[in-house]
Scaffold this motif. Sequence first.
Motif, short mmCIF file in Angstrom:
data_model
loop_
_atom_site.label_atom_id
_atom_site.label_comp_id
_atom_site.label_asym_id
_atom_site.label_seq_id
_atom_site.Cartn_x
_atom_site.Cartn_y
_atom_site.Cartn_z
N GLU A 1 0.83 -1.21 0.00
CA GLU A 1 0.00 0.00 0.00
C GLU A 1 0.86 1.26 0.00
N GLU A 2 1.92 1.26 0.81
CA GLU A 2 2.81 2.42 0.86
C GLU A 2 3.54 2.61 -0.46
N ALA A 3 3.98 1.52 -1.07
CA ALA A 3 4.67 1.61 -2.36
C ALA A 3 3.75 2.19 -3.43
N LEU A 4 2.49 1.78 -3.45
CA LEU A 4 1.53 2.30 -4.43
C LEU A 4 1.20 3.76 -4.17
N LYS A 5 1.09 4.15 -2.90
CA LYS A 5 0.85 5.55 -2.54
C LYS A 5 2.03 6.40 -2.99
N ASN A 6 3.25 5.92 -2.73
CA ASN A 6 4.45 6.64 -3.14
C ASN A 6 4.54 6.74 -4.66
N LEU A 7 4.10 5.69 -5.36
CA LEU A 7 4.09 5.71 -6.81
C LEU A 7 3.17 6.81 -7.32
N ARG A 8 2.00 6.90 -6.78
CA ARG A 8 1.03 7.92 -7.22
C ARG A 8 1.64 9.32 -7.03
N GLU A 9 2.24 9.56 -5.87
CA GLU A 9 2.87 10.86 -5.61
C GLU A 9 4.03 11.12 -6.58
N ALA A 10 4.82 10.09 -6.85
CA ALA A 10 5.96 10.25 -7.76
C ALA A 10 5.49 10.56 -9.18
N VAL A 11 4.42 9.91 -9.63
CA VAL A 11 3.87 10.18 -10.97
C VAL A 11 3.35 11.61 -11.05
N GLU A 12 2.66 12.06 -10.00
CA GLU A 12 2.18 13.44 -9.98
C GLU A 12 3.34 14.43 -10.10
N LEU A 13 4.42 14.18 -9.37
CA LEU A 13 5.59 15.05 -9.44
C LEU A 13 6.28 14.97 -10.79
N TYR A 14 6.34 13.77 -11.36
CA TYR A 14 6.99 13.57 -12.66
C TYR A 14 6.33 14.42 -13.74
N PHE A 15 4.99 14.48 -13.72
CA PHE A 15 4.26 15.21 -14.75
C PHE A 15 3.90 16.65 -14.34
N GLU A 16 4.34 17.07 -13.15
CA GLU A 16 4.06 18.42 -12.68
C GLU A 16 4.65 19.44 -13.65
N ASP B 1 3.59 19.96 -16.68
CA ASP B 1 3.35 19.59 -18.07
C ASP B 1 1.99 20.09 -18.58
N ASP B 2 1.22 20.76 -17.74
CA ASP B 2 -0.10 21.29 -18.10
C ASP B 2 -1.00 20.24 -18.73
N LEU B 3 -1.08 19.08 -18.10
CA LEU B 3 -1.94 18.01 -18.59
C LEU B 3 -3.34 18.16 -18.01
N PRO B 4 -4.38 17.89 -18.81
CA PRO B 4 -5.73 17.94 -18.26
C PRO B 4 -5.94 16.85 -17.21
N ASP B 5 -5.34 15.69 -17.42
CA ASP B 5 -5.42 14.56 -16.49
C ASP B 5 -4.10 13.82 -16.51
N LEU B 6 -3.77 13.19 -15.39
CA LEU B 6 -2.60 12.33 -15.36
C LEU B 6 -2.88 11.06 -16.15
N PRO B 7 -1.84 10.43 -16.69
CA PRO B 7 -2.05 9.16 -17.35
C PRO B 7 -2.52 8.10 -16.35
N ARG B 8 -3.15 7.10 -16.87
CA ARG B 8 -3.57 5.96 -16.05
C ARG B 8 -2.31 5.21 -15.62
N ILE B 9 -2.28 4.74 -14.38
CA ILE B 9 -1.15 3.99 -13.86
C ILE B 9 -1.51 2.51 -13.88
N GLU B 10 -0.66 1.73 -14.55
CA GLU B 10 -0.85 0.29 -14.63
C GLU B 10 0.34 -0.38 -13.96
N VAL B 11 0.08 -1.25 -12.97
CA VAL B 11 1.15 -1.89 -12.22
C VAL B 11 1.05 -3.40 -12.37
#
Length: 68
Positions: free
Chosen positions: A37-52, A54-64
């Motif tokens: 659960e912690e790894a997935l939460k950290n992944l979501r935060e990391a993806v948000e920062l990665y695309f910060e 970029d002026d995207l309307p939505d973040l891409p879907r995350i597939e694990v």
Amino acid sequence: MMDTVRFHIQRHDDEDGVYYVVSGQDIALTTDGETLEEALKNLREAVELYFEGDDLPDLPRIEVHIAK
């Protein structure tokens, strides 16, 4: 722009216990957590920062995928 970003997650056991490492297949991004659960939460935060910024309307879907 990618609609989906793919990652794989691996469980690691060592002398300190169990932890999970998530690595990107489509983008160069790696994170981890002491629990799944912690790894997935950290992944979501990391993806948000990665695309910060970029002026995207939505973040891409995350597939694990769980590595065996």
